[in-house]
Design an enzyme around this catalytic site. Structure first.
Site, short mmCIF file in Angstrom:
data_model
loop_
_atom_site.label_atom_id
_atom_site.label_comp_id
_atom_site.label_asym_id
_atom_site.label_seq_id
_atom_site.Cartn_x
_atom_site.Cartn_y
_atom_site.Cartn_z
N ARG A 127 0.89 -1.32 0.08
CA ARG A 127 -0.01 -0.13 0.12
C ARG A 127 0.90 1.17 -0.01
O ARG A 127 0.57 2.18 -0.66
CB ARG A 127 -0.84 0.05 1.30
CG ARG A 127 -2.02 1.04 1.40
CD ARG A 127 -2.75 0.80 2.65
NE ARG A 127 -3.47 -0.30 2.54
CZ ARG A 127 -4.69 -0.64 1.70
NH1 ARG A 127 -5.26 0.38 1.25
NH2 ARG A 127 -5.16 -1.94 1.89
N ARG A 175 -10.35 2.54 -2.14
CA ARG A 175 -8.94 1.98 -1.36
C ARG A 175 -8.40 3.03 -0.48
O ARG A 175 -8.83 4.20 -0.37
CB ARG A 175 -7.69 2.00 -2.48
CG ARG A 175 -8.07 1.11 -3.59
CD ARG A 175 -7.40 -0.17 -3.23
NE ARG A 175 -7.60 -1.05 -4.36
CZ ARG A 175 -7.75 -2.38 -4.45
NH1 ARG A 175 -7.40 -3.03 -3.31
NH2 ARG A 175 -7.77 -2.90 -5.59
N LEU A 194 -5.92 4.88 1.64
CA LEU A 194 -4.69 5.67 1.67
C LEU A 194 -3.77 5.38 2.75
O LEU A 194 -4.24 5.59 3.71
CB LEU A 194 -4.86 7.18 1.22
CG LEU A 194 -5.50 7.67 0.11
CD1 LEU A 194 -5.87 9.05 -0.14
CD2 LEU A 194 -4.96 7.34 -1.43
N ASN A 253 -13.79 13.47 1.13
CA ASN A 253 -14.29 12.15 0.91
C ASN A 253 -15.76 12.22 0.88
O ASN A 253 -16.52 12.62 1.86
CB ASN A 253 -13.71 11.02 1.60
CG ASN A 253 -14.32 9.60 1.27
OD1 ASN A 253 -14.44 9.28 0.16
ND2 ASN A 253 -14.39 8.71 2.33
N THR A 254 -16.61 11.24 0.03
CA THR A 254 -17.85 11.44 0.10
C THR A 254 -18.32 9.87 0.47
O THR A 254 -17.51 9.07 0.05
CB THR A 254 -18.49 11.70 -1.38
OG1 THR A 254 -19.74 11.48 -1.19
CG2 THR A 254 -17.90 10.97 -2.40
N HIS A 255 -19.34 9.94 1.23
CA HIS A 255 -19.63 8.51 1.80
C HIS A 255 -21.11 8.29 1.98
O HIS A 255 -21.81 9.32 2.50
CB HIS A 255 -19.02 8.22 3.28
CG HIS A 255 -19.24 7.04 4.05
ND1 HIS A 255 -18.47 5.99 3.54
CD2 HIS A 255 -19.98 6.62 4.66
CE1 HIS A 255 -18.92 4.90 4.36
NE2 HIS A 255 -19.77 5.60 5.17
N SER A 279 -22.74 11.64 3.58
CA SER A 279 -21.79 12.80 4.34
C SER A 279 -20.51 13.00 3.36
O SER A 279 -20.25 12.16 2.77
CB SER A 279 -21.05 12.15 5.44
OG SER A 279 -21.97 11.67 6.48
N ASP A 323 -8.69 12.03 7.32
CA ASP A 323 -7.87 11.78 8.22
C ASP A 323 -7.22 10.61 8.01
O ASP A 323 -7.42 9.73 7.34
CB ASP A 323 -8.21 12.37 9.55
CG ASP A 323 -9.10 11.34 10.24
OD1 ASP A 323 -9.49 10.22 9.64
OD2 ASP A 323 -9.85 11.78 11.33
N GLY A 335 -7.98 7.93 9.77
CA GLY A 335 -8.78 6.78 10.28
C GLY A 335 -9.71 6.48 8.79
O GLY A 335 -9.49 6.76 7.73
N ASP A 372 -13.25 6.75 7.39
CA ASP A 372 -14.17 7.65 7.32
C ASP A 372 -14.41 8.55 8.69
O ASP A 372 -15.38 8.59 9.35
CB ASP A 372 -15.48 6.97 7.22
CG ASP A 372 -15.39 6.27 5.68
OD1 ASP A 372 -14.81 6.96 4.78
OD2 ASP A 372 -15.84 5.17 5.60
C1 GAR Z 1 -20.54 6.50 -3.60
O1 GAR Z 1 -21.83 6.43 -2.86
C2 GAR Z 1 -19.58 6.65 -2.23
O2 GAR Z 1 -19.95 7.54 -1.39
C3 GAR Z 1 -19.30 5.27 -2.03
O3 GAR Z 1 -19.06 4.84 -3.56
C4 GAR Z 1 -20.04 5.29 -4.26
C5 GAR Z 1 -19.47 5.46 -5.68
O4 GAR Z 1 -20.52 6.03 -6.38
N1 GAR Z 1 -17.95 5.16 -1.56
C6 GAR Z 1 -17.64 4.61 -0.19
O5 GAR Z 1 -18.44 3.78 0.07
C7 GAR Z 1 -16.37 4.79 0.26
N2 GAR Z 1 -16.44 4.30 1.73
P1 GAR Z 1 -19.89 6.61 -8.00
O6 GAR Z 1 -18.96 5.97 -8.33
O7 GAR Z 1 -21.21 6.42 -8.75
O8 GAR Z 1 -19.79 8.07 -7.68
#
Ligand code: GAR
Length: 195
Positions: free
Chosen positions: A64, A90, A92, A106-108, A135, A140, A142, A144
Site C-alpha cells: 500500500r 482504497r 490511502l 471524501n464522500t460517503h 456525508s 484523516d 482513520g 471515514d
Molecule cells: C458513492 O456512494 C460513494 O459514497 C461510495 O461509493 C459510491 C460511488 O459511486 N464510497 C464509499 O462507500 C467509500 N467508503 P459513484 O462511483 O457512482 O460516484
C-alpha cells in the site's frame, strides 16, 4: 479557480456531478484530472468531458505504501488545490494522507460516524435503521473518521434493497459534494480550520 483532481474506483456518478457543475462558468472549481486505482467504468466520463485521466493500479505495487507514494507523485503533476475521493474504494496509506492534507475530502453513503467503511449502505440495511444518510468529510488517518463538511439524512424505505437505497443516497451525495466544493472554493469552508 480551485483545481480539483477526482479519484474514483467505480461508476463515477459523483465525479460526473462535479464535471457537470464545472461546465457552469460561474462554478469556482474545475476538474483538471481524474485518477483511478483500477480500470474504473467512470473513466468514460473523463473521455466524454475531455479531461486527462491516469490510473495507478493498486495490484501492480508490492504494498500500500509504494502504491500510495506513486499516487501522490501522479497527483502532484496536476497541482491540485483539492483532491476528491469520489467512490475511491482504497484506503490511502498514512504518508499519502499527510502529503495531501488538508486538501483531501471524501464522500460517503452514510450519516457518519454511523456505518463507516466500504459497505455503508449494506450495513445500514443490515442494522434495520429507518434512516441513514450521506456525508462529505475531510480525510484523516482513520476510516471515514475525519471532520464532517456536510451531511444529510436519507430515509430507508420498506422494501429498500442495497441498490435502491444507494441510488437515493447518491442523489443527495452528489448535491452535497458539489455544494461542499463550492463552499471550499469560495472560502465558506476553511479546510485548515476543520482539519
Ligand atoms: C458513492 O456512494 C460513494 O459514497 C461510495 O461509493 C459510491 C460511488 O459511486 N464510497 C464509499 O462507500 C467509500 N467508503 P459513484 O462511483 O457512482 O460516484
Amino acid at each position: 479557480m480551485l483545481r480539483l483532481v477526482v479519484l474514483i474506483s467505480g461508476g463515477g456518478s459523483n465525479l460526473r456531478a462535479l464535471l457537470e457543475a464545472s461546465e457552469d462558468a460561474a462554478f469556482p472549481a474545475r476538474v483538471v484530472a481524474i485518477g483511478a486505482d483500477r480500470d474504473a467504468e467512470g473513466l468514460a466520463h473523463a473521455e466524454e468531458f475531455g479531461i486527462p485521466a491516469f490510473t495507478v493500479p493498486f495490484t501492480a505495487y508490492p504494498d500500500r505504501e509504494s502504491w500510495g507514494a506513486e499516487l501522490v507523485e501522479q497527483l502532484g503533476v496536476w497541482e491540485p488545490d483539492l483532491v476528491v475521493l469520489s467512490g475511491f474504494m482504497r484506503l490511502l496509506p498514512p504518508a499519502a494522507v499527510e502529503a495531501l492534507s488538508p486538501g483531501l475530502i471524501n464522500t460517503h453513503p452514510a450519516y457518519l460516524p454511523e456505518f463507516p467503511g466500504a459497505h455503508g449502505v449494506r450495513d445500514a440495511i443490515a442494522a434495520g435503521v429507518t434512516q441513514t444518510g450521506a456525508s462529505v468529510i475531510v480525510v484523516d488517518s482513520g476510516v471515514d473518521s475525519g471532520p464532517i463538511i456536510a451531511q444529510e439524512r436519507v430515509a430507508v424505505l420498506p422494501g429498500d434493497t442495497e441498490s435502491t437505497l444507494h441510488d437515493r443516497i447518491k442523489l443527495v451525495e452528489r448535491r452535497l459534494l458539489v455544494q461542499s466544493v463550492l463552499d471550499i472554493a469560495d472560502g465558506t469552508i476553511d479546510l485548515k480550520e476543520l482539519a
